[in-house]
Structure formats: C-alpha cells, structure tokens
Design a protein around this motif. Structure first.
Motif, short mmCIF file in Angstrom:
data_model
loop_
_atom_site.label_atom_id
_atom_site.label_comp_id
_atom_site.label_asym_id
_atom_site.label_seq_id
_atom_site.Cartn_x
_atom_site.Cartn_y
_atom_site.Cartn_z
N THR A 13 36.03 10.95 -13.67
CA THR A 13 34.41 10.48 -13.24
C THR A 13 34.05 9.63 -12.24
O THR A 13 33.69 10.33 -11.72
CB THR A 13 34.09 9.19 -14.92
N ALA A 14 35.62 9.00 -11.46
CA ALA A 14 34.88 8.26 -10.56
C ALA A 14 34.74 8.39 -9.33
O ALA A 14 34.42 8.27 -8.48
CB ALA A 14 36.10 6.49 -10.91
N GLU A 15 36.33 9.19 -8.76
CA GLU A 15 36.32 10.18 -7.69
C GLU A 15 35.06 10.94 -7.12
O GLU A 15 35.01 10.91 -5.83
CB GLU A 15 37.38 11.21 -7.67
N PRO A 16 34.40 11.57 -8.24
CA PRO A 16 34.28 12.54 -7.54
C PRO A 16 32.56 11.53 -7.71
O PRO A 16 31.15 11.71 -6.64
CB PRO A 16 33.34 13.49 -8.54
N ARG A 17 32.27 11.18 -8.18
CA ARG A 17 30.83 10.31 -8.23
C ARG A 17 30.98 9.26 -7.12
O ARG A 17 29.87 9.07 -6.26
CB ARG A 17 31.13 8.93 -9.43
N TRP A 18 32.02 8.86 -6.71
CA TRP A 18 31.99 8.53 -5.07
C TRP A 18 32.19 9.32 -4.26
O TRP A 18 31.34 8.48 -2.81
CB TRP A 18 33.38 6.77 -5.19
N ALA A 20 30.14 11.57 -4.04
CA ALA A 20 28.83 11.69 -3.82
C ALA A 20 28.00 10.56 -3.42
O ALA A 20 27.22 10.84 -2.34
CB ALA A 20 28.03 12.15 -5.17
N GLU A 21 28.37 9.35 -3.46
CA GLU A 21 27.59 8.31 -2.58
C GLU A 21 28.06 8.17 -1.37
O GLU A 21 27.07 8.11 -0.13
CB GLU A 21 28.14 7.39 -3.76
N ARG A 24 26.08 10.32 0.82
CA ARG A 24 24.17 10.27 0.08
C ARG A 24 24.05 9.01 0.87
O ARG A 24 23.45 8.52 2.09
CB ARG A 24 23.96 9.17 -1.41
N HIS A 776 38.85 6.01 -3.14
CA HIS A 776 37.54 5.96 -4.33
C HIS A 776 38.15 4.90 -5.02
O HIS A 776 37.20 3.85 -5.72
CB HIS A 776 38.41 6.85 -5.32
N GLU A 780 35.55 1.65 -7.24
CA GLU A 780 35.14 1.37 -8.23
C GLU A 780 35.39 -0.67 -8.82
O GLU A 780 34.85 -0.74 -9.54
CB GLU A 780 36.30 2.37 -9.05
N ARG A 791 29.51 -1.68 -0.41
CA ARG A 791 29.82 -0.72 -0.99
C ARG A 791 31.33 -0.48 -0.05
O ARG A 791 31.39 -1.18 1.41
CB ARG A 791 29.89 1.04 -0.53
#
Length: 871
Positions: A13-18, A20-21, A24, A776, A780, A791
C-alpha cells in the motif's frame, strides 16, 4: 509517550501511495531551461531497448542513476533525469516475421509494459520528456540532422566493401561483427560491394583522440579502449612500382601503395601482401581462377581483427613482383594474404619477418627470406639471426644500407626523409578509425531522407517535407527489406526536377538513434532537433551510467555526433558526457532439467548444494554463475521481486551486494536479507515515533549513551555523503546498517539524559539518508515521525555537525618491546604524561613490567605507547 509494539511495513500500500504523492507534488519536474537560482545536474542512464521485460541489470543501472538524481536534488540541484526507448532495430522486425505482428505494435506494447515496471520501482524520471526513437516526432528531427550534416559535408555516399549478414539481410559495421559473425543473427558474415551512406567521423579523429584527455571522470579503461580504436599511427606511405607487369596491364595499377609505421625496417622486406579486396587482387583474379577461389575463401574468414589474428595465415602468390624503393635492383613477390584488410591503411603491407611475428609465420610457411635488420643490445651483428620469434624490441639498425648504426627513432626519420627525397613516399599520420557506414537494408529504422532521380542523382528531401514516415502497410513474408517491394511508398516525384523518382529504401543504423538522444531530452517536444537555450543549458550530461559493452561503439558515435551537431549549429559543446560510470553485470546461476533444457529460477527448488525441478521433483543441474540472459533463462523478473518483497527491497539489494562497478550475484537469500532489513529499519523508526515526542531538545550534558548515538548519527551523515559523492552506494548501505543497529541499541537506554532528542535525530537522519535508495520506505517512516512535516523528497540533505564527527575516544595500543600487551580508551589528544602513566598502570602491562628497567618510553599521540625495557 508510552512504548507500543511497532507495526510492520506494508510496502504493497505504501509504494503506490507515495508514487502518487510525488506525482501530485511535481517533485521531479524541471523547467525547459535550467533555473538561474540553483546549479543544474543532468543524470542519465543508457536508455533500454524495449524487449518487453526489464531484467535485473536494468534495475541495477537505473537504481544507481536514481540514487544520484535523488541525492543531487536533496543537495539543492535542479536535476534532469529523463527516460526513453531505443526502439528501432532488428528484434522488432524478427518478431514481426515470427509472430505476424507489426514491429510498431510489438514495440509500443513492450514500451507500455516496461514503463509500468519502471514506475513500480519508483524511479524519479522526468516522464514528461519521454521519447521513443521509433516515433516520427523523434526520427523526423534525426532526418533534419542528417540533411544538415549532408549540407556541411559530413555525409557521403560511395561504394564500399561492407559486412553483409546473409540471415538478417543487412549491412553491419565492423564493430557489429563478433568473431566473423553477425552480432544478432550469429551468421557468418560475407563481404559485398554496395553503395552506402557514410558519416565522416574520420574528420574528427584528431579531436576525438585529443578530447579523451579532458574526460577526467571517465574510467581509464574506457578512454584507453577509445584511444586504441581511434588508433593514431605515425608512419609513411611508400610506393612500390610493379616490376614485371605484363603487357597491357592497367596503368592505374602499376604501383602498390603501402602504409607502414616502421619505415626504418624497409631493408628487412621479404614480400608484399595485399588484401583480398585490393584492386590489384581483383585484376589478378580476372584471369586466374585459383586467385579468385582464394579471394572467396578470404571473404568467408570473418572481418574482425580477432578473427584475422586467430586464423591460420595463408596467402596466394600472384606471380607479380614489386621493386624496392631503396634497392631498385631488388624485387619482391606480391601475395594476396588473408591477414590484410582493405579497411585499414591502404589494404597493402610490406612483410618484414624479422620484426613482426605474423610476417615471420607467413614467411616461414612459404619459404620466404627472413633477413634481420634490428640488432638487439649486446648481440653480435656477425652471428645474430632470426629465431622462432620475431624481435620487436629496441636496438640498432644493421643490414640496412644508409640506415646502419642508427637507432629505431633515428632510422624512421632518416627513412622518411630519403623516401620524400626520392619521390617514392612521404611521412603521414594514419588513423585506424574509419568513416561510419550507416546504411541498413531493413524496414524498422529511421528512413534516410534522400530521393534518387535518374537525372539529378541523390536529392535531399526538403525540410518542409519531413518527416519521411515509414509506411504501416508492409509485409514480412519474404527475406530482405519490405521497403524495397512496397507498391507505393518509395515512388515519389524528384524534389528537384519533378520527374518520377524513388526514395532511399535503406534506413539508418540504430546507433544513429542513440547518438544524440541525450540532446533531444533537453527539449523532447520541440519542432527542431534542439532548442539552443535548453540544450546548452543542460548539457553536458553530468553523470552518464551504462555498461562497459558500450565503451567503443555507442560512446564514440555519441562523441562524434555532438561535434557534428556543434558544427551544424545545433549545440555549443563538443563532449556529451562529463562523467561516465560503467556498472557491473548482474549474474545468476543457470539450471537445466534432466533432458538438458534450460530452466527459469522460479522453476527450480534449491536443496542444499543441489536442486530439483519444482513441477516434477526431478533432479536439476546447477550451472555456473554467469550474466543473466534470456537464452539460458537465468533471469529474474523484477516485477516478481516487486510483488513479493517490494520495490525498495529490490533497489536495496542491487546497491548493497558489492561495489557498483563490479559484477554482482543475484541470490534469493540476499533479497530475503534485504527485505528483513527494511522491516527492521521501519520498526526501529516506528518505535522512536511512538515513544518520543517532537518537542524533545538536545541536552547540554547528555549521558554517554545519548552522546554516542549523536556522534554515530553525524559520522554516518558524513560517511554516507562521502560515499554517494564517490559513487560507492554499497558503502552508504553499510553505514546505514550501522546507524540502524545503533538506533535499535539506543532503545535500551531510552531514559538516559538527552536520549529522546538523540533518538529522534538519528531516526530523522536515517530517513533522509536512505531516501535516495529506499524512497518509499523513507517517506513512510518520515510521515510517522512528523505527520505534518514536509515529504522526504522535498527536504534538504542533512548536514553533519563537525564537532560531533570527531572521535570522542581513541584506542591506544600499549606495547612492550613492540609487542601488544594492552589497550587504553582515552579522549583524543590526551596529555602525554597522562597517557604514559595510564599505560604503565594498565594491569597486564604493569604485571609484565614488574622487575624490569624501562629504558625508553615512546608515545605516538592517539595511537601507540611502547616501553623499551632492559633485563
């Protein structure tokens, strides 16, 4: 805060979330022109061929580049880090024939798959600058470069002897012939005469050679390889008149020109040898079937220097003889020889057996004379003779007429002066480098923008008609180039006179595509090949990364292209790559089933020192560890590693195993170990996050445990910084392991004065230090420590506090008569009297000194105390 169990790291879950961040935030975006408020840094890995699947060699290459890019970005640089695809080439055409799919469709589908894997790995590429060399928006600009070079005299069309691959039905450069075979097909290469387009790389030979001296951040062996390939040779051109040409013989062939680097050894001549493709050989073969048969045999031999050197030296006596320039009363036989190539020098050599082993072997084989002309030091001229080995060392000239008694250097100069005085030769500089033949008889390549008119000859396609786009409606149901048999594409009106004409159906060697892509990246969507402000602002590439296999071919062509683009007004520089790093290969065991078939690693179960086939339980043969290759199936798919362990684990392992310039072995145990470390590091930082608060402050007088942790933290900052500056990612990995261990150990002293601050400082530092390698995971962990903070990708690189980097204690060896008898742990630069007193009082030392007289006390500050005793 109270201690709580730290959770495990959920990379899925962490890798795709970061990722995307980062998108962004536009974290990796850079302007077209480097900003004026910070320095630029251009990092580039050699772009891949879209074969359909990344391999771990790719992962290692791009991870190294990504570490550099992320590190430099944190150090305040504006970083250009683009990615694209070297997308033309025969594999796509072969796939079209084998699978019935269009090369473009096959290529673009492969790009889509490989792009997805690269994104899964979290690389910080500027995806908005992505290029594919097979798209008209790229190769149309390449056609413009070709025409500009043609106008400036850097392109020529001429008939030439070429390397013909009979399987792939295309011409190959000398560099693409390996052991006499095509580098892709493996077919034995044939020699043919064809009209070809050439880029005049030889015009820049002196500059390409001299420019190597300034490439201080290139590996020495790469510069040496290029220097040898360019091959400057100082010597002489010598004319040998034919002695016994028959009546009616072609007057244009009444003499043979030879280039030699050793005109001082002309008196040692035994024969003259010409290449099978020499005009004189062709003349002889017209009336001599045996000569023609020998020439055909030579053409089957292979074209590389390796093939020539390893083959048996054979020749054919033409019956012709030439007159010696210094001894007109003497003549020597002319042989066609399989070790002489038309591409080098003049296609003719004079044989001096006493000084050249190849010439000696040839002379002995055919019973030719072997007169010695170089007398080694301490040898007697009356008795010295040529033995089993030619003598190519220093010495004095003898048996050489007017050159007798001279040194080799003096003799070379005197021989050239005499040749020039007699009008039969001249001193020149010769170059091994040859012009680059770029014509390829295939479809899937950049069309050469020329139209052939019966009246006007070759006519450039006007700029406003570019790009010349490949037709989509081609078939691959017969060998050869589909463009030759296309019903409409090649038939056009002459741009000059309007008459019916045909397009050039040869396409460019794909090495052309990769010879300027680094410049296109600076303005990848522009309507011109380059935008000067962007290209000259970002170039040269500050750090280029790729395999040593490209040390000659690609790098030399790119250096040439940069100079040619400078000359044609597209660039303001001559050297494309300021720094070069050649990473090692990724190796793996190979496996076979009982029938000898290759197996993929996932098809094998390792059992101790042996292995079995997973599907059947049958024994599998374990082969040696070697370079990953599709043919031996010893490849590991990155996507499988990502899905099982996460992207950061794959990245960490390829960085940690060995120095990046060396080969590394991919092992399941190594990857599992890397995965365990990421979890260990995550738990360590999480424990800090849940057991300390962000308002912790540094203590004025921290207890020893807290002080030690702070010192370890700042020494690690300094060490990791130095390691990444020196391209030693494996050293950075080792230091981060040490800091992680120190952070975990510090939990046992969590109540010590100053420890809360020291732990948070260490945790924050490890997040930022590992961010280039474990991006990533770093995000996290940092989000847990400082949920409302910036970040990791936005933060500056941590700075080491110099006072905390200094050692707090030093270990001093205490010796008696030079033998180690004890150690002391003291503050650095402790007073000598104190050190000597404590050394003498050290229990083991005191026991051994008892009853002995100390003659001398030696103190080396911060290192050694040595007691010299008597009795």
């Amino acid at each position: 805060m109270t201690d709580q169990p730290a959770p495990s790291y959920d990379f899925e879950t962490a890798e795709p979330r970061w990722q995307a961040e980062w998108e962004r935030l536009g974290a990796f975006d850079v302007p077209d022109v480097p900003p004026a408020d910070r320095p630029k840094y251009y990092v580039l890995e050699m772009f891949p061929y879209p074969s359909g699947q990344l391999h771990m060699g790719h992962v290692r290459n791009y991870t190294l580049g990504d570490v550099v890019a992320r590190y430099k970005r944190a150090r305040g640089f504006a970083v250009l880090h683009p990615m694209g695809w070297d997308a033309f080439g025969l594999p796509a055409e072969n796939a079209a024939r084998e699978r019935g799919v269009h090369p473009g469709e096959w290529t673009l589908a492969n790009i889509e798959a490989m792009r997805g894997t690269l994104k899964r790995l979290g690389f910080s590429f500027n995806w908005d600058r992505e290029i594919a060399t097979c798209l008209p928006e790229y190769y149309g600009q390449q056609q413009k470069l070709f025409l500009d070079m043609l106008r400036d005299g850097l392109v020529e069309r001429r008939e030439a002897s070429v390397n013909w691959d009979p399987v792939d039905h295309t011409v190959l450069a000398n560099e693409q012939v390996v052991d006499g075979r095509g580098w892709r097909s493996g077919a034995l290469i044939e020699k043919k005469k064809l009209s070809q387009w050439f880029l005049r790389i030889t015009k820049f030979a002196p500059q390409l050679l001299a420019g190597l001296d300034a490439l201080e951040r290139w590996p020495e062996r790469v510069r040496t390889m290029q220097e040898r390939w360019i091959g400057r040779s100082d010597g002489a051109r010598v004319l040998f008149p034919l002695h016994n040409a028959p009546d009616g013989f072609d007057p244009n062939l009444d003499q043979v020109e030879v280039f030699t680097t050793r005109p001082d050894t002309l008196f040692g001549m035994s024969f003259l040898a010409i290449a099978a493709d020499h005009p004189l050989a062709a003349k002889v073969a017209r009336t001599n079937a045996d000569a023609q048969a020998f020439i055909e045999e030579c053409r089957r031999l292979g074209t590389t220097e390796e093939a020539i050197e390893t083959a048996e030296k054979r020749g054919f006596d033409t019956g012709l003889r030439v007159t010696h320039p210094f001894m007109p009363e003497h003549s020597f036989p002319v042989w066609i020889a399989n070790f002489v190539l038309m591409e080098y020098g003049t296609g003719a050599v004079f044989g001096c057996p006493s000084g050249d082993q190849r010439d000696l072997d040839f002379a002995r084989k055919y019973g030719l004379a072997t007169p010695p002309v170089i007398l080694p030091p301490d040898e007697d001229a009356a008795s010295f003779a040529v033995g089993a080995k030619a003598y190519d060392g220093d010495g004095t000239l003898f048996n050489s007429g007017f050159l007798d008694g001279l040194s080799i250097a003096e003799g070379r100069k005197a021989a050239i002066e005499r040749l020039e005085g007699l009008g039969v030769g001249r001193g020149i500089v010769n170059w091994r480098l040859r012009d680059w033949g770029i014509s390829r008889q295939r479809y899937w390549g950049c069309p050469i923008p020329i139209v052939h008119c019966d009246s006007c000859g070759p006519v450039p396609v006007p700029d406003d008609q570019l790009p010349v786009v490949l037709p989509d409606d081609v078939t691959f149901d017969r060998p050869g180039n589909p463009l030759d048999v296309h019903p409409t594409w090649k038939h056009v009106a002459c741009p000059s006179c309007g008459a019916a004409a045909v397009r050039e159906t040869d396409t460019c060697d794909t090495f052309v595509d990769s010879s300027w892509y680094f410049a296109r990246f600076t303005a990848s969507k522009a309507s011109t090949p380059t935008v000067p402000a962007a290209a000259n602002g970002w170039l040269p590439v500050d750090q280029y990364i790729g395999g040593i296999e490209h040390a000659i071919l690609h790098l030399l062509y790119a250096r040439f292209f940069t100079r040619a683009m400078h000359e044609t007004g597209h660039l303001d520089l001559d050297e494309p790559f300021a720094g070069l790093f050649t990473q090692g290969m990724v190796n793996h065991e190979s496996y076979r089933d009982p029938d000898g078939n290759w197996l993929y690693p996932e098809e094998v179960e390792r059992t101790g020192n042996g292995a079995t086939v997973r599907a059947t339980g049958a024994p599998a043969t374990v082969g040696r560890v070697e370079k990953m290759s599709k043919s031996k199936r010893n490849t590991v798919a990155p996507i499988a590693i990502i899905e099982r362990f996460g992207a950061d684990t794959a990245r960490w392992f390829v960085l940690s195993d060995s120095p990046p310039e060396r080969d590394m072995e991919w092992t399941e145990a190594g990857v599992a170990g890397a995965s365990r470390f990421t979890q260990r590091l995550f738990r360590a930082v999480q424990q800090v996050a849940i057991s300390t608060t962000s308002d912790a402050v540094a203590a004025d007088a921290p207890e020893a445990a807290a002080d030690d942790l702070r010192r370890t933290t700042h020494r690690t900052i300094a060490a990791v910084t130095d390691a990444l500056e020196g391209f030693a990612a494996n050293v950075a990995v080792a230091r981060l392991h040490e800091l992680t261990s120190a952070l975990i150990e510090a939990e046992r002293h969590s109540t010590a004065v100053g420890m809360a601050f020291a732990r948070r400082e260490a945790a924050l530092s490890v997040c930022l230090l590992c961010a280039p390698m474990l991006p990533h995971l770093a995000e996290e962990m940092l989000a847990a420590l400082e949920p409302d903070g910036a970040r990791a990708v936005e933060r500056p690189w941590p700075k080491a506090i110099e006072e905390l980097c200094a050692a707090s204690r030093v270990t001093i060896a205490v010796q008696i008569m030079g033998k180690l008898r004890g150690t002391l742990e003291l503050p650095p630069d402790s007073p000598a009297d104190t050190v000597l007193a404590m050394a003498e009082a050290e229990p083991n030392v005191a026991r051994l000194l008892e009853g002995k007289r100390i003659v001398k006390r030696i103190h080396v500050p911060n290192r050694i105390v040595n007691f010299v005793v008597a009795g």
